[in-house]
Design a protein around this motif. Structure first.
Motif, PDB file in Angstrom:
ATOM      1  N   ILE A   1       4.050  12.367   7.862  1.00  0.00           N
ATOM      2  CA  ILE A   1       3.907  12.731   9.387  1.00  0.00           C
ATOM      3  C   ILE A   1       5.417  13.429   9.415  1.00  0.00           C
ATOM      4  N   SER A   2       6.382  13.003   9.029  1.00  0.00           N
ATOM      5  CA  SER A   2       7.818  13.501   8.981  1.00  0.00           C
ATOM      6  C   SER A   2       7.751  15.026   8.523  1.00  0.00           C
TER       7      SER A   2
ATOM      8  N   LEU B   1       1.694  12.482  -3.851  1.00  0.00           N
ATOM      9  CA  LEU B   1       1.407  10.962  -4.108  1.00  0.00           C
ATOM     10  C   LEU B   1      -0.035  10.882  -3.170  1.00  0.00           C
TER      11      LEU B   1
ATOM     12  N   LEU C   1      -0.343   4.146   2.158  1.00  0.00           N
ATOM     13  CA  LEU C   1       0.216   4.182   3.626  1.00  0.00           C
ATOM     14  C   LEU C   1       1.409   4.336   4.061  1.00  0.00           C
ATOM     15  N   ILE C   2       2.382   4.029   3.092  1.00  0.00           N
ATOM     16  CA  ILE C   2       3.710   4.430   3.362  1.00  0.00           C
ATOM     17  C   ILE C   2       4.103   5.780   3.223  1.00  0.00           C
ATOM     18  N   LEU C   3       3.333   6.361   2.468  1.00  0.00           N
ATOM     19  CA  LEU C   3       3.286   7.804   2.101  1.00  0.00           C
ATOM     20  C   LEU C   3       2.782   8.652   3.354  1.00  0.00           C
TER      21      LEU C   3
ATOM     22  N   LEU D   1       4.791  18.737   9.633  1.00  0.00           N
ATOM     23  CA  LEU D   1       4.801  19.788  10.607  1.00  0.00           C
ATOM     24  C   LEU D   1       5.863  20.692   9.974  1.00  0.00           C
ATOM     25  N   PHE D   2       6.391  20.342   8.876  1.00  0.00           N
ATOM     26  CA  PHE D   2       7.650  21.322   8.445  1.00  0.00           C
ATOM     27  C   PHE D   2       6.938  22.604   7.460  1.00  0.00           C
TER      28      PHE D   2
ATOM     29  N   ALA E   1       7.063  15.767  -3.210  1.00  0.00           N
ATOM     30  CA  ALA E   1       7.153  14.456  -3.650  1.00  0.00           C
ATOM     31  C   ALA E   1       6.118  13.691  -2.992  1.00  0.00           C
ATOM     32  N   SER E   2       6.358  13.716  -1.699  1.00  0.00           N
ATOM     33  CA  SER E   2       5.314  12.680  -0.853  1.00  0.00           C
ATOM     34  C   SER E   2       4.011  13.375  -0.875  1.00  0.00           C
TER      35      SER E   2
ATOM     36  N   PHE F   1      12.879   8.072   0.362  1.00  0.00           N
ATOM     37  CA  PHE F   1      13.687   7.216   0.999  1.00  0.00           C
ATOM     38  C   PHE F   1      13.986   6.006   0.334  1.00  0.00           C
TER      39      PHE F   1
ATOM     40  N   ASN G   1       0.831  -1.134   0.028  1.00  0.00           N
ATOM     41  CA  ASN G   1       0.126  -0.151  -0.080  1.00  0.00           C
ATOM     42  C   ASN G   1       0.787   1.266   0.006  1.00  0.00           C
TER      43      ASN G   1
ATOM     44  N   PHE H   1       3.244   7.804   6.344  1.00  0.00           N
ATOM     45  CA  PHE H   1       4.120   7.820   7.459  1.00  0.00           C
ATOM     46  C   PHE H   1       5.340   8.899   7.058  1.00  0.00           C
ATOM     47  N   SER H   2       5.445   8.909   5.721  1.00  0.00           N
ATOM     48  CA  SER H   2       6.452   9.799   5.142  1.00  0.00           C
ATOM     49  C   SER H   2       5.950  11.543   5.387  1.00  0.00           C
TER      50      SER H   2
ATOM     51  N   PRO I   1      10.901   8.961   7.681  1.00  0.00           N
ATOM     52  CA  PRO I   1      10.493   7.911   8.610  1.00  0.00           C
ATOM     53  C   PRO I   1      11.343   6.725   8.401  1.00  0.00           C
TER      54      PRO I   1
ATOM     55  N   PHE J   1      10.681   2.905   8.726  1.00  0.00           N
ATOM     56  CA  PHE J   1       9.382   1.984   9.011  1.00  0.00           C
ATOM     57  C   PHE J   1       9.628   0.575   8.363  1.00  0.00           C
TER      58      PHE J   1
ATOM     59  N   ALA K   1      13.164  11.535  -6.903  1.00  0.00           N
ATOM     60  CA  ALA K   1      11.946  12.311  -6.853  1.00  0.00           C
ATOM     61  C   ALA K   1      10.617  11.635  -6.393  1.00  0.00           C
TER      62      ALA K   1
ATOM     63  N   PHE L   1      12.539   8.212  13.235  1.00  0.00           N
ATOM     64  CA  PHE L   1      12.894   9.103  12.084  1.00  0.00           C
ATOM     65  C   PHE L   1      14.121   9.433  12.007  1.00  0.00           C
TER      66      PHE L   1
ATOM     67  N   LYS M   1      11.514  19.869  -1.692  1.00  0.00           N
ATOM     68  CA  LYS M   1      11.087  18.667  -2.846  1.00  0.00           C
ATOM     69  C   LYS M   1      10.751  17.453  -2.085  1.00  0.00           C
ATOM     70  N   THR M   2      11.196  16.945  -1.065  1.00  0.00           N
ATOM     71  CA  THR M   2      10.693  15.629  -0.264  1.00  0.00           C
ATOM     72  C   THR M   2       9.663  15.627   0.119  1.00  0.00           C
TER      73      THR M   2
END
Lengths: 223, 592
Positions: free
Chosen positions: A12-13, A55, A5-7, A16-17, A51-52, B472, A2, A9-10, B427, B429, B468, B397, A47-48
């Motif tokens: 969350i990081s 998606l 789902l992974i995204l 807040l930025f 990119a997240s 990760f 999925n 999580f990405s 992250p 995971f 891109a 993290f 960009k990180t």
């Protein structure tokens, strides 16, 4: 797997930025008032995060547009600029790896640039633009003025708190180049180059929004 | 109105000394019932705790809204037809100093209940009154003008709600019309319409009239069959629970609600009369303990779906998954354990029961689709490939150097594109999926290697992704009947070599005894997230959390009998006497 789902999580990081972006406006003038302009929006530093986000379907209640939608929108904007009288050679780039957009064009006179801005504004704003032109270039007095017709701080107050964060670390840079040397500048934040033929104004978006600084300027050229 | 709602909301968070008094006045056939259990609530806090809280202050401010404007006001405007007499009775209005002194008995249970007919849904709020005069004096002026008194009770038929009370109790009724009822009975209803009346106004008027009729009909009536004698509801109230929710039949309620929207919105629900969800009684209880606040929800599954649900959900997660992460270090995890083979086998039957009920005309067709599904699908083979165990763990993290493009300007302000680096947090995971088909998965990866989609080295599969696309790296290992996907190369190598050294005790029972668990170490995550860009209020919430909170767990149990239980539990550090006090403290800190 999925992917979404992974995204999540990405995200969350990165959620807040605040995103960082650069807004660069470069205009080069010829003696007769014609010239060329380049507008760059650079979101590479975020960009990180972007990119997240790309998606996902939506974020903070906003629908996330697809690459195709963004591309179409940019093409639409470019098409509209191309239709403006006195504007030629309109080009654009769109880089989804670094998240950088540029739009460039040549113009016969600054009125054409004002016309471009009007073309993207509502009726109410068009009237205001007429009174408060974004660009004026007086050949006789040899003065160039950069202005705008809206109160940025006021406009900003209308946005949601959450959305305002986007601008917290954003910057605005303008570079204007002339063929004759610059004599003086009214905006004391602007710096004149050694050759005296270029002037740069670098500001934090925060300061513009809080009305501490302004992008407005009046530049006097030597005779 | 605002005041009443605020008071009722407050009461809803509270509550059973004289509980039985109101319960005998609530008919047994309600569809939804919420009881705020005052006795249990006031074991945890005092009325003064509310008065001093931001919520209490807000209520008191509203109650005392007229106090500063005019201190001379009639205290008890009871009957508007006798204004002269009222003027004579003008007295200095007293300032309300506590929410307990606003006429409503806050120390008695408060109730919300939903009753339905085919045309209208009534939302009812029932509270006890201890001082009718005070209550009446605090009504808004415009309400006082509409006040009517008959016998020992008074009422106000407002624009949106109907309010009725006597010396002991207050009932508030709010009616909402069913859309489908209007479209189904158009001709009959047209006759009731006043000349030139708009549809919207007509519906509102009917809702008002019917709410009044309903309110007058049920108020202060002692039912021989009330919820006080409804053993199901009485059983649903758990010891020490601060509030209780009881839904007679969730599936039927939802079907009714969808049907009330009318055929055009939900044509599927318009036919049949079925419990589509297979869920019958639902009960929920709210608890504030010393070190945790919990909501416990029990769902009863209908007998025809019980067997299917049991086969699907009653499975324990394979230990290989549970033992593949460090329980002491995990910041969050989500586990799901169900039986894929049984899910696929039960699926046609469930579809048949659900949709066959919705579309009775197509029962046979739906059955055939189900049979075909069973015929085409090899449940066992799929069940081996994906067993139904899945576990997603947020380990950490990690800091990562990220390159980005920016600009530099020379002495003539000519722009030059430069690459700089910055630290970003990504992250770390691990996703684990139970699979008994290791050979097939390995073959799949080998094909991937052939087509250069992955690289395989030391038993670790590395996905070739563009920077891109994913912020990760992604690695995979197939081992111990588990398919691992992780962002950590080191972690993947350790799994492949069997050199992991995890503490696996902490969450073992929690995961293995439940079909789904979502666990979040709130402070663990907050500590890892940089807070430099947080706003002041976000930082305050963060401090409150690190000072008081611990972790949060949502779990869904396996089936016991015909019940599936779920629980949301917020654990705290026990800094306050109980978590309700902590909640009030939290409200104060954010209301600042």
């Amino acid at each position: 797997m999925n992917k979404r789902l992974i995204l999540l999580f990405s995200l969350i990081s990165t959620f807040l930025f605040t995103s960082c972006f650069e807004f660069v406006e470069e205009v080069s003038f010829n003696k007769d008032g014609s010239g060329s302009a380049v507008l760059t929006i650079n979101l590479s530093k975020s960009k990180t995060k972007l990119a997240s986000i790309m998606l996902l379907d939506s974020i903070n209640g906003y629908k996330v547009p697809s690459k195709t939608t963004i591309r179409n929108k940019v093409n639409e904007i470019v098409y509209k600029i191309k239709q403006t009288k006195g504007v030629h050679n309109v080009k654009n780039t769109l880089d989804f790896n670094e998240f950088i957009v540029t739009v460039s064009c040549d113009f016969d006179n600054v009125e054409a640039l004002n016309e471009v801005i009007s073309n993207f504004s509502s009726k109410k704003h068009i009237e205001a633009i007429k009174k408060n032109k974004h660009f004026t270039y007086n050949k006789e007095n040899k003065t160039f003025t950069r202005s705008h017709h809206f109160d940025l701080g006021k406009e900003f107050q209308k946005t949601k708190n959450q959305d305002r964060k986007v601008f917290e670390t954003a910057t605005y840079t303008s570079v204007y180049r002339f063929e004759t040397p610059i004599k003086s500048t009214e905006n004391n934040q602007a710096r004149i180059s050694k050759s005296k033929k270029a002037i740069m104004l670098h500001l934090q978006a925060q300061d513009i929004i809080s009305n501490k600084q302004s992008i407005k300027n009046k530049i006097q050229l030597e005779n | 109105m605002k005041k009443i709602i605020a008071t009722l909301l407050l009461l809803n968070t509270f509550t059973v000394i004289q509980a039985q008094k109101l319960e005998t006045k609530i008919p047994e056939n309600v569809d939804v019932l919420i009881s705020a259990n005052a006795e249990n609530l006031f074991k945890l806090i005092n009325v003064s705790d509310i008065d001093e809280n931001a919520i209490g202050k807000e209520i008191l401010k509203d109650l005392n809204r007229d106090y500063n404007i005019s201190k001379v006001e009639s205290q008890a405007v009871v009957v508007d037809e006798n204004e002269e007499r009222n003027k004579e009775n003008e007295v200095i209005k007293h300032k309300v100093s506590s929410v307990a002194n606003a006429g409503v008995n806050v120390k008695a249970n408060a109730y919300y209940f939903l009753t339905k007919t085919d045309s209208v849904s009534y939302h009812n709020f029932y509270v006890e009154l201890k001082d009718r005069k005070t209550f009446e004096s605090l009504l808004y002026e415009r309400e006082k003008k509409k006040l009517k008194t008959e016998g020992n009770y008074s009422y106000i038929a407002g624009r949106s709600s109907f309010k009725i009370w006597n010396d002991h109790a207050l009932l508030l009724v709010n009616g909402s019309m069913s859309k489908s009822f209007f479209s189904d009975n158009k001709e009959r209803l047209e006759k009731l319409k006043e000349e030139g009346e708009y549809n919207y106004n007509f519906k509102r008027r009917l809702a008002r009239e019917w709410s009044k009729e309903h309110g007058l009909n049920i108020f202060d009536k002692n039912y021989s069959r009330s919820i006080a004698s409804n053993s199901k509801f009485q059983k649903s109230k758990k010891k020490n629970s601060s509030a209780t929710l009881w839904v007679r039949n969730y599936g039927e309620l939802m079907t009714d609600i969808f049907k009330s929207f009318g055929n055009s919105f939900y044509p599927l629900y318009a036919e049949g009369d079925h419990n589509v969800y297979g869920v019958e009684e639902v009960t929920a209880n709210l608890f504030f303990e010393k070190e945790d606040a919990r909501v416990l929800l029990d769902m009863a599954v209908s007998s025809d779906m019980k067997k299917s649900f049991k086969k699907i959900y009653n499975k324990r997660m394979n230990r290989n998954l549970v033992n593949s992460f460090d329980h002491d270090k995990a910041l969050a995890f989500w586990s799901i354990s169900l039986n894929t083979e049984e899910t696929l086998k039960q699926y046609p039957e469930l579809v048949n029961k659900m949709y066959g009920g919705i579309l009775p005309k197509f029962q046979e067709e739906i059955e055939i689709v189900g049979d075909l599904f069973s015929l085409v699908i090899d449940e066992k083979a799929i069940g081996e490939l994906i067993t139904g165990d899945a576990l997603l763990v947020l380990n950490d993290f990690a800091k990562k150097e990220i390159e980005y493009t920016t600009y530099e300007y020379d002495k003539d302000y000519k722009r030059k594109e430069v690459t700089k680096t910055k630290e970003d947090f990504v992250p770390d995971f691990t996703l684990m999926i139970g699979s008994e088909k290791e050979d097939l998965l390995n073959k799949f990866y080998q094909i991937g290697e052939k087509h250069k989609a992955v690289k395989i080295e030391n038993g670790v599969v590395e996905f070739v992704t563009k920077k891109a696309d994913l912020p990760f790296g992604l690695y995979s290992v197939v081992k111990n009947n588990v398919l691992y996907l992780t962002t950590s190369k080191k972690g993947a190598l350790n799994i492949a070599n069997g050199t992991t050294n995890f503490n696996t005790k902490k969450h073992n029972k929690l995961v293995r005894n439940n079909s789904t668990v979502l666990y979040v170490d709130v402070n663990g995550i907050l500590k890892k997230v940089p807070n430099e860009w947080m706003s002041k209020s976000e930082k305050e919430a963060l401090h409150f959390s690190t000072d008081n909170m611990s972790d949060a767990v949502f779990r869904v149990s396996r089936m016991k009998g015909n019940t599936i239980s779920s629980e949301l539990k917020l654990s705290t550090q026990g800094t306050e006497e109980n978590t309700l006090k902590l909640l009030l403290k939290f409200i104060n800190s954010v209301a600042k």
